[in-house]
Structures are given as structure tokens and as C-alpha cells.
Write an enzyme that holds these catalytic residues in place. Structure first.
Site, PDB file in Angstrom:
ATOM      1  N   CYS A  40      -0.961  16.880  41.846  1.00 51.73           N
ATOM      2  CA  CYS A  40      -1.215  15.265  42.400  1.00 51.73           C
ATOM      3  C   CYS A  40      -0.239  14.324  42.140  1.00 51.73           C
ATOM      4  CB  CYS A  40      -2.488  14.554  41.786  1.00 51.73           C
ATOM      5  SG  CYS A  40      -4.078  15.587  42.579  1.00 51.73           S
TER       6      CYS A  40
ATOM      7  N   PHE B 390      -0.892  10.048  43.025  1.00 50.55           N
ATOM      8  CA  PHE B 390      -2.409  10.152  43.588  1.00 50.55           C
ATOM      9  C   PHE B 390      -2.141  11.048  44.674  1.00 50.55           C
ATOM     10  CE2 PHE B 390      -1.118   5.817  42.617  1.00 50.55           C
ATOM     11  CZ  PHE B 390      -1.479   5.766  41.251  1.00 50.55           C
ATOM     12  N   CYS B 391      -1.503  12.203  44.775  1.00 48.72           N
ATOM     13  CA  CYS B 391      -1.768  13.144  45.884  1.00 48.72           C
ATOM     14  C   CYS B 391      -1.216  12.725  47.253  1.00 48.72           C
ATOM     15  CB  CYS B 391      -3.010  13.826  46.055  1.00 48.72           C
ATOM     16  SG  CYS B 391      -3.014  15.556  45.281  1.00 48.72           S
ATOM     17  N   VAL B 392      -0.410  11.527  47.072  1.00 49.61           N
ATOM     18  CA  VAL B 392       0.079  10.810  48.419  1.00 49.61           C
ATOM     19  C   VAL B 392       1.597  10.963  48.412  1.00 49.61           C
ATOM     20  CG1 VAL B 392      -0.424   9.059  50.147  1.00 49.61           C
ATOM     21  CG2 VAL B 392      -1.865   9.502  48.420  1.00 49.61           C
TER      22      VAL B 392
END
Lengths: 132, 447
Positions: A40, B390-392
Site C-alpha cells: 500500500c 494509501f495504495c494510490v
């Protein structure tokens, strides 16, 4: 963090981090990364250490890093301690030298110093082997 | 205060919130990642393993299997409402047959990506802030040449730009619009109803990643007219490892032979036990939805407990949850802006108005060695928040530059932190977070 470490870090913030930079064609290049899981996208800490050796003496030393403040303090002290020393002298530096430099005993500082000295030691051995 | 539970009463239901470390309780502000679990949900899981730990009645006909089935599909005669129906009512689906249990949101999104009958040249339209779960499945399809991925761009205020979106719909051959209903970075909720209306006008279907929406606000899929909706129970006080894919009945198929389905119907990607009505050595016939999409032994305890979790939220009230989170976020936003807004190195990401960010507050710290603040908050006062991207990844790589995690100069050091509240968080917890953050900033010489 102990007060002396915090104070030194705050001094660096004001006066600048003396040894930050990059050395092209460094004699010794060392890198290390944090152990933060990349899942993540937790960005990890890192250190690139550049050492210029001239006639067996550490002529210059620079680094790039992102770390916690105490690690950055430890890296700065390492640079100050080894600059101008011969490789053999640098390899003999112990963790206590860092505490003496700041005039305080901090267990975390000691741990970080141990890690960096081991990293430096491996770099010196590798350099000597390659240039022998 | 009405007869519903107060926040203090709710907190009593969460064993994890009663723990202590160094004589201090946890201050859990990482709810956009995963929420805490109330005793009622834990007991439902425990009851399954203690009382009837078998498969369901769709496989076996015995006593325990019947009990499992009753708890999943419900038994009106006994007054048992199953989680499929509870969840259908929660999002106002037309039928509980439109509720497919998945492992999580990622699984649900992949089911649509891999099962949708795309034609070469079809475009899938995303926002610029998609979680990897709603990006990678599409990029993978793009690699195979089946689709093209395109992105809408927000306006200057970082709000969804409906005009820009409509321009894309006009010019691209968009077959599917797949978007985060609520951003896990900014907390901003897109105008899903308007987006769906426009998408439908241009013949495209809409899939919403509702992972950050379903836990925090009322969703009415019929009112939105959305075609698919994905969300996870672990972000809404439920068990881990269970999610939901809602799909309109006509998009899930009714034909026992998938090859005979209409060209807008998604096909089951994983097949096997539980999905077939019959099979020979040469062919098979599928069960009706939702079962054709639920292959293999299911996570029965989690499915049962997911109904309990949703009922727990309903008991509190979704409007009340949203209002409470909003008031915490208003307080945090105002305090942080007052304290650090003029420093030049502190910035809230996304809309500056807290009312547009639900319970999420993400901020950037651009100071030397800005890493490690989340770990320090936890170490000092058990304050748990999230750092990273955040996985972005694409959003931050685009915003800060590809090399932002390896800057040469200390003046380029930065890190992003996310605080995310839920209904069990309190103002006192927010104050402790603020005080601890202030202490860290002081120690680091930032202020």
C-alpha cells in the site's frame, strides 16, 4: 530522543545539514533501506553514502537520506568523525565516539551508530579488496 | 439524545478499545484502513465455530448445514433475517439475489473487470485517485488489448468535474465507468447519481468502489441507478475477508449457459463447487445468481457476522455516523489549520472544507525527515494513524514526481499522513492526537 540529540538535530535544521549531497565517481558507495513494508505504499527510509578516498584517506563524504531525526543526527556525526581519517582509523571508530561527540548517552543513538559503523566497515573492506 | 446508543455506550462494545499499553488506551484513527470489531460481531463468529461449523444447506442436508443456511439466507418462519437480505436492505437493492459475497472490495472489482464482456476498443473511465484495487485490474486488461483505460480530471478545487467527465463520455468509447465513490485519500464523495445519469445517457455502465462510502453514509443503489457496487465489511465493523458485489439483476445473468447471455452480463470468473446446477464430461450449466459467482466453500462465519455488523451500524444510524465523523473532522481541520496552516510546510490534501471529506483528513508534511511521525504517535500515546500513499501510488507520483521518495535535498523531504475517524472516536482522542503531533513537531524542530 534525549535532549542533546534533539538540540543537535534542531541546530542542523537551522544551520543546514553539512554533509548532504552527492559525490560523482565516489570511491565507496553504500546504500541501505528501511524495513517498512511497501504494501500500500508506505514509503521507506533510505541512505545513500558517498565516500571519496584519496591516498587511503577519506577526503570527502556526502549522503542523501530520508530517516527519522536521530538517524540523521547519527549520519551527520559519522561524516564528521571519519572525514580526514585514514581508512584504518575510520574502521576503528566505536559507538562511544558518537556519545562523546554529543556529550550524552543515548541507547538509540548507540544502536544507530553501530549499524552505520558496520555498514561503513563493509564498505572499507570492499574498497580495499577491490583496490588491492 | 434519542433512544439509540450513545457513543460512550458504543465504545463499551469494542474489546480492543479497552486495551491499555503503558497505562494508556488505544486511540484508533486508522479506520479508513480497517475498523474495530464490536462484541456482537465477534460472538456471531464464535457461535458459528462453536455451534454449527459446517458447510451450508446448499451442499449438505443435515442439521448443522440447515443452521448455517438459515443464518445466511434467513428463515422468516423463525424470524431470522440473513446477511444477504440485511445487506440488500442496507443499500436498498431490489433483491437479495443481487448481493454476491466476495473476499473483499478488490475481489469484487476484479470480478467485474474479468467477467465483463468487453469488446476491443472499449474504454474504462476512472478518476485520478483510484486505489490500486480499481486501477490494476484495468491496466492488466489494457495490457491484453481488450480495453483502453482513461481518466477524468478534477477541477481546480479538486472536486469532481462533471463537465470534463461528460466531455470524456462524448469523445471516448466508454463502456464502463469505474470510480471510487469516496476517495481513500481525500474523503471526497463523487456525485454518483449525476455521474451515473450521464454515463447511462452515453450507453456506459457504472461500477462504484464503495469501500470508503458504505461504512460512513447511506447508499441507495436504486436511487443512484448504479449498475455495480463493491465494498468490504472489514471497514464497517465486520469480519475480515468478506466483501460484497452488488449488481443489477439483469447484469448478473439468468441463463444456465453463460455463452448464451446478453452482451452486458458479467460471467463468473471462478467456477467450481457451488456454482453449477449440473455438469457432464463436456459441459456444465450454471446456478442462478448470486450462487454462480460464489465458488467453493464460503467464509460462512464472516458472512453471518457481516449481517450482524450491518445491523449494528443501522442501530446507530448512518446519518448519525456521518454527522459524528463530520464534527470530529471539522474540529481537527480547524485546529490543524490554526496551528500549522501558515507554516508553508503543512497542507491538507483534497478539499479544504472538512464537510466534503467525511471522516478523512490527509495531510502533507514537507520538512526534513518527515517520515516516521505515525510510528512516533503510536509509540508516545498509542495514537494510530496511517502514513504512505494509501495504495494510490499514481496520484502521488504524478503530484510529487517519480523520484519524490528519493530526494537529493532535505528541502524536498515530504510525507503524507491520514487520520480517519469513525463513530466510536471522541473529541478527547482528537485532542490527544493534536497534542502528540504538536510535541513531535516541536521535538523535530519543525515549530
Amino acid at each position: 530522543m534525549q535532549e542533546a540529540v534533539t538540540a543537535y538535530y534542531q541546530k542542523l535544521l537551522k544551520t543546514g545539514f553539512e554533509h548532504i549531497g552527492k559525490l560523482e565517481n565516489a570511491s565507496i558507495f553504500l546504500e541501505t533501506f528501511g524495513e517498512v513494508s511497501p504494501v500500500c505504499g508506505n514509503t521507506d527510509d533510505f541512505l545513500y553514502l558517498y565516500i571519496q578516498v584519496v591516498n587511503n584517506i577519506i577526503f570527502d563524504i556526502k549522503y542523501q537520506c530520508i530517516s527519522d531525526p536521530i538517524t540523521n543526527v547519527t549520519i551527520e556525526i559519522l561524516c564528521t568523525l571519519v572525514k580526514g581519517k585514514t581508512l584504518d582509523e575510520a574502521a576503528l571508530i566505536k559507538e562511544d565516539a558518537f556519545s562523546q561527540f554529543l556529550g550524552c548517552k543515548d541507547e538509540l543513538l548507540r544502536e544507530k551508530a553501530k549499524f552505520l559503523l558496520e555498514l561503513l566497515g563493509r564498505g572499507i573492506i570492499r574498497y580495499k579488496t577491490q583496490t588491492a | 439524545m434519542d433512544s439509540r446508543k450513545s457513543i460512550e455506550e458504543c465504545r463499551e462494545n469494542f474489546p480492543s478499545l479497552k486495551r491499555q499499553r503503558k497505562g494508556k488506551p488505544p486511540i484508533y484513527l486508522d479506520n479508513a484502513c480497517t475498523t474495530m470489531v464490536p462484541r456482537q460481531v465477534i460472538e456471531a463468529i464464535q457461535e458459528y465455530y462453536t455451534e454449527y461449523p459446517s458447510c451450508s444447506g446448499t451442499r449438505s442436508r443435515h442439521w448443522f448445514a440447515q443452521e448455517v443456511s438459515e443464518r445466511i439466507e434467513g428463515n422468516s418462519g423463525k424470524g431470522i433475517k440473513g446477511p444477504r437480505r440485511i445487506i440488500a436492505e442496507f443499500i436498498n437493492a431490489g433483491s437479495e439475489k443481487e448481493i454476491i459475497f466476495t473476499m473483499n472490495t478488490t475481489h469484487a472489482l476484479n470480478m467485474v473487470a474479468l467477467g465483463f464482456p468487453f469488446q476491443p476498443g472499449d474504454v474504462v473511465l476512472l478518476t485520478d485517485k483510484e486505489h490500486n484495487s480499481n486501477l490494476l485490474p484495468w491496466l492488466k486488461l489494457q495490457k491484453t488489448g481488450r480495453i483502453k483505460v482513461d481518466f477524468t480530471v478534477p477541477n481546480e478545487q479538486d472536486d469532481f468535474d462533471l463537465d470534463a467527465f461528460e466531455r470524456k463520455m462524448k469523445t471516448d468509447r466508454v463502456r464502463l465507468v469505474s470510480m471510487a465513490y469516496t476517495s481513500n485519500i481525500t474523503g471526497y464523495t463523487i456525485p454518483a447519481k449525476e455521474i451515473t445519469k450521464i454515463a447511462h445517457q452515453y450507453g456506459a455502465l457504472v461500477l462504484l468502489d464503495g469501500a470508503q462510502t458504505a461504512p460512513h453514509q447511506t447508499i441507495d443503489v436504486q436511487n443512484l441507478d448504479v449498475d455495480f457496487l463493491a465494498f468490504s465489511l472489514h471497514k464497517m465493523c465486520g469480519p475480515r475477508g468478506v466483501g460484497v458485489l452488488y449488481g443489477k439483476k439483469e447484469l448478473l445473468g439468468q441463463n444456465p449457459h453463460e455463452e448464451d447471455e446478453a452482451d452486458h452480463v458479467i460471467a463468473p470468473v471462478i467456477q467450481g463447487g457451488g456454482t453449477v446446477a449440473n455438469s457432464t464430461y463436456h459441459y456444465y450449466t450454471l446456478m442462478l445468481p448470486p450462487y454462480r459467482f460464489e465458488a467453493g466453500i464460503q467464509n460462512y462465519p464472516a458472512q453471518i457476522a457481516s449481517g450482524v455488523a450491518v445491523q449494528y451500524l443501522q442501530q446507530i444510524g448512518m446519518d448519525r455516523i456521518r454527522e459524528h465523523e463530520g464534527s470530529l473532522n471539522h474540529f481537527l481541520t480547524e485546529e490543524l489549520i490554526n496551528r500549522y496552516g501558515d507554516t508553508g510546510w503543512f497542507r491538507i490534501i483534497g478539499p479544504q472544507n472538512a464537510s466534503q471529506r467525511g471522516g478523512i483528513l490527509t495531510f502533507e508534511v514537507k520538512r526534513p525527515n518527515a517520515l516516521g511521525i505515525a510510528a512516533e504517535l503510536s509509540e508516545k500515546n498509542n495514537v494510530m494513524i496511517r502514513d504512505g500513499v494509501f495504495c494510490v501510488h499514481p496520484y502521488f507520483n504524478e503530484k510529487f514526481g517519480q523520484e519524490w521518495t528519493r530526494p537529493i535535498s532535505h528541502s524536498e523531504h515530504r510525507m503524507v499522513y491520514r487520520v480517519s475517524c469513525y463513530f466510536y472516536n471522541t473529541m478527547d482522542e482528537c485532542r490527544i492526537f493534536l497534542e502528540t503531533l504538536d510535541e513531535i513537531f516541536k521535538e523535530r524542530g519543525y515549530i
